[in-house]
Design a protein around this motif. Structure first.
Motif, PDB file in Angstrom:
ATOM      1  N   VAL A 159       0.844  -1.198   0.000  1.00  0.00           N
ATOM      2  CA  VAL A 159       0.000   0.000   0.000  1.00  0.00           C
ATOM      3  C   VAL A 159       0.878   1.246   0.000  1.00  0.00           C
ATOM      4  N   PRO A 160       0.305   2.412  -0.291  1.00  0.00           N
ATOM      5  CA  PRO A 160       1.077   3.657  -0.197  1.00  0.00           C
ATOM      6  C   PRO A 160       1.643   3.806   1.210  1.00  0.00           C
ATOM      7  N   THR A 161       2.885   4.212   1.297  1.00  0.00           N
ATOM      8  CA  THR A 161       3.592   4.240   2.575  1.00  0.00           C
ATOM      9  C   THR A 161       4.109   5.641   2.891  1.00  0.00           C
ATOM     10  N   ALA A 162       3.913   6.052   4.137  1.00  0.00           N
ATOM     11  CA  ALA A 162       4.406   7.358   4.567  1.00  0.00           C
ATOM     12  C   ALA A 162       5.920   7.278   4.690  1.00  0.00           C
ATOM     13  N   PRO A 163       6.652   8.050   3.895  1.00  0.00           N
ATOM     14  CA  PRO A 163       8.113   7.953   3.913  1.00  0.00           C
ATOM     15  C   PRO A 163       8.721   8.561   5.169  1.00  0.00           C
ATOM     16  N   ILE A 164       9.809   8.001   5.622  1.00  0.00           N
ATOM     17  CA  ILE A 164      10.555   8.640   6.692  1.00  0.00           C
ATOM     18  C   ILE A 164      11.221   9.856   6.076  1.00  0.00           C
ATOM     19  N   GLY A 165      11.222  10.950   6.802  1.00  0.00           N
ATOM     20  CA  GLY A 165      11.763  12.184   6.231  1.00  0.00           C
ATOM     21  C   GLY A 165      12.710  12.888   7.180  1.00  0.00           C
ATOM     22  N   ILE A 166      13.555  13.718   6.611  1.00  0.00           N
ATOM     23  CA  ILE A 166      14.439  14.567   7.407  1.00  0.00           C
ATOM     24  C   ILE A 166      13.774  15.934   7.479  1.00  0.00           C
ATOM     25  N   TYR A 167      13.412  16.336   8.676  1.00  0.00           N
ATOM     26  CA  TYR A 167      12.717  17.607   8.885  1.00  0.00           C
ATOM     27  C   TYR A 167      13.621  18.567   9.650  1.00  0.00           C
ATOM     28  N   SER A 168      13.445  19.849   9.416  1.00  0.00           N
ATOM     29  CA  SER A 168      14.263  20.839  10.102  1.00  0.00           C
ATOM     30  C   SER A 168      13.578  22.194  10.154  1.00  0.00           C
ATOM     31  N   VAL A 169      13.723  22.854  11.286  1.00  0.00           N
ATOM     32  CA  VAL A 169      13.249  24.221  11.419  1.00  0.00           C
ATOM     33  C   VAL A 169      14.383  25.169  11.029  1.00  0.00           C
ATOM     34  N   GLN A 170      15.605  24.708  11.243  1.00  0.00           N
ATOM     35  CA  GLN A 170      16.794  25.536  11.000  1.00  0.00           C
ATOM     36  C   GLN A 170      17.186  25.608   9.524  1.00  0.00           C
ATOM     37  N   TYR A 171      17.038  24.498   8.818  1.00  0.00           N
ATOM     38  CA  TYR A 171      17.524  24.412   7.444  1.00  0.00           C
ATOM     39  C   TYR A 171      16.398  24.180   6.445  1.00  0.00           C
ATOM     40  N   GLY A 172      16.580  24.748   5.271  1.00  0.00           N
ATOM     41  CA  GLY A 172      15.583  24.583   4.217  1.00  0.00           C
ATOM     42  C   GLY A 172      15.991  23.580   3.158  1.00  0.00           C
ATOM     43  N   SER A 173      17.244  23.096   3.241  1.00  0.00           N
ATOM     44  CA  SER A 173      17.719  22.105   2.281  1.00  0.00           C
ATOM     45  C   SER A 173      18.897  21.349   2.884  1.00  0.00           C
ATOM     46  N   LEU A 174      19.262  20.241   2.260  1.00  0.00           N
ATOM     47  CA  LEU A 174      20.392  19.444   2.733  1.00  0.00           C
ATOM     48  C   LEU A 174      21.692  20.220   2.628  1.00  0.00           C
ATOM     49  N   LYS A 227      25.008  22.474   8.475  1.00  0.00           N
ATOM     50  CA  LYS A 227      26.364  22.839   8.884  1.00  0.00           C
ATOM     51  C   LYS A 227      27.046  21.717   9.663  1.00  0.00           C
ATOM     52  N   GLU A 228      28.352  21.762   9.705  1.00  0.00           N
ATOM     53  CA  GLU A 228      29.126  20.772  10.444  1.00  0.00           C
ATOM     54  C   GLU A 228      28.792  20.876  11.937  1.00  0.00           C
ATOM     55  N   GLY A 229      28.680  19.709  12.558  1.00  0.00           N
ATOM     56  CA  GLY A 229      28.384  19.668  13.987  1.00  0.00           C
ATOM     57  C   GLY A 229      26.915  19.808  14.323  1.00  0.00           C
ATOM     58  N   SER A 230      26.035  19.781  13.307  1.00  0.00           N
ATOM     59  CA  SER A 230      24.595  19.919  13.558  1.00  0.00           C
ATOM     60  C   SER A 230      24.076  18.742  14.386  1.00  0.00           C
ATOM     61  N   THR A 231      23.059  19.027  15.186  1.00  0.00           N
ATOM     62  CA  THR A 231      22.458  17.994  16.029  1.00  0.00           C
ATOM     63  C   THR A 231      21.307  17.317  15.289  1.00  0.00           C
ATOM     64  N   VAL A 232      21.263  16.005  15.412  1.00  0.00           N
ATOM     65  CA  VAL A 232      20.252  15.210  14.706  1.00  0.00           C
ATOM     66  C   VAL A 232      19.520  14.298  15.686  1.00  0.00           C
ATOM     67  N   ALA A 233      18.199  14.364  15.694  1.00  0.00           N
ATOM     68  CA  ALA A 233      17.405  13.474  16.531  1.00  0.00           C
ATOM     69  C   ALA A 233      17.037  12.234  15.730  1.00  0.00           C
ATOM     70  N   ILE A 234      17.282  11.069  16.333  1.00  0.00           N
ATOM     71  CA  ILE A 234      16.919   9.794  15.721  1.00  0.00           C
ATOM     72  C   ILE A 234      16.211   8.945  16.777  1.00  0.00           C
ATOM     73  N   ALA A 235      15.491   7.942  16.323  1.00  0.00           N
ATOM     74  CA  ALA A 235      14.724   7.097  17.243  1.00  0.00           C
ATOM     75  C   ALA A 235      15.644   6.245  18.115  1.00  0.00           C
ATOM     76  N   VAL A 256      16.664  20.534  18.302  1.00  0.00           N
ATOM     77  CA  VAL A 256      17.773  20.029  17.484  1.00  0.00           C
ATOM     78  C   VAL A 256      17.745  20.704  16.121  1.00  0.00           C
ATOM     79  N   ASP A 257      18.796  20.484  15.346  1.00  0.00           N
ATOM     80  CA  ASP A 257      18.865  21.113  14.022  1.00  0.00           C
ATOM     81  C   ASP A 257      18.047  20.361  12.983  1.00  0.00           C
TER      82      ASP A 257
END
Length: 269
Positions: free
Chosen positions: A106-121, A125-133, A192-193
């Motif tokens: 079935v159609p699947t909701a993709p896992i995505g990289i979200y950010s309030v700080q950045y608008g693109s990959l 910046k170097e040293g950015s903080t990333v939240a993961i499960a 986080v970033d």
């Protein structure tokens, strides 16, 4: 006299068989699905109405974990479930000794990289903080999507279901990882970033899937599927479930209410 009693016994036996057959038939007209959000909504809006038109009575039970829906299906408490992809199912069957099979993706909701700080990959910046499960299944998906986005490199010989931060071979931007409960990942965006958020939790938190700065393309083996017991694969109710998912009515529901979900190949053809 013996002949009369024998006749009564045979008649009773036939009636008993008929009653059992009717009970079995009636039972199979009452289906119980197990699913996690948002797939429970997908079933309620896109599949249940079609099955009801076919004469079924359908109940959808919501789960908040990735273990109990398969246990409940194997025990017979469910007739089908929807929450997992093929790789996870095969590993679960192997670990638990179950015989569950997928019948339609079935159609699947993709896992995505979200950010309030950045608008693109490119802005990361170097040293950015990333939240993961912090749970194995969602952690693995988060790390693989970060890899696919080009933000890190994982060891080549890995099990995609059991990947951990120990499998990171190269981290060019020196990203700092914060492991949190998967359901809390959307909230972590305030501190986080960026965050790798599973589609189901993103939808539940009200995030627009199309706003992710990177979305998993979801290969076929990672598409979520409707799963049943192997012994039921030829049952009419399974055929009717497949037919419902492959219908034009289901596609219309997806296009209207589940935008941003990655469609399986068969639906794009």
């Amino acid at each position: 006299m013996k002949k009369i009693w024998l006749t009564f016994i045979l008649v009773g036996f036939v009636i008993g068989l008929s009653a059992c057959s009717s009970a079995t038939s009636e039972e199979k007209r009452k289906l119980v699905f197990g699913a996690t959000v948002p797939y429970s909504d997908m079933l309620k809006e896109g599949v249940v109405p079609i099955l009801e038109k076919k004469g079924y009575s359908v109940e959808v039970k919501e789960f908040n974990d990735y273990v109990q829906p398969n246990i409940a299906l194997d025990s017979g408490d469910l007739d089908a479930n929807l929450f997992q992809h093929k790789v996870y199912l095969e590993n679960f069957n192997k670990e638990k000794g179950l015989e569950l099979i997928d019948v339609v993706s079935v159609p699947t909701a993709p896992i995505g990289i979200y950010s309030v700080q950045y608008g693109s990959l490119d802005e990361i910046k170097e040293g950015s903080t990333v939240a993961i499960a912090n749970d194995p299944t969602n952690l693995a998906r988060g790390l693989t999507v970060l890899r696919d986005a080009g933000l890190l490199k994982l060891a080549e010989e890995i099990n995609p279901v059991t990947v951990t931060v120990k499998d990171i071979e190269d981290n060019p931007k020196n990203l700092k990882f914060h492991e949190v409960d998967a359901a809390q990942l959307p909230r972590s965006l305030e501190s986080v970033d960026l965050a790798a958020v599973n589609g189901n939790f993103a939808v539940a938190a009200g995030l627009d899937l199309t706003t992710a700065i990177y979305r998993d393309q979801i290969p076929d083996e990672i598409q979520n599927r409707i799963v049943v017991r192997d012994g039921d694969k030829d049952q009419q109710f399974v055929k009717d479930i497949i037919e419902s998912v492959e219908s034009k009515e289901f596609l219309q529901v997806i296009d209207k209410h589940f935008q941003g979900f990655h469609k399986p190949k068969w639906m794009e053809e």
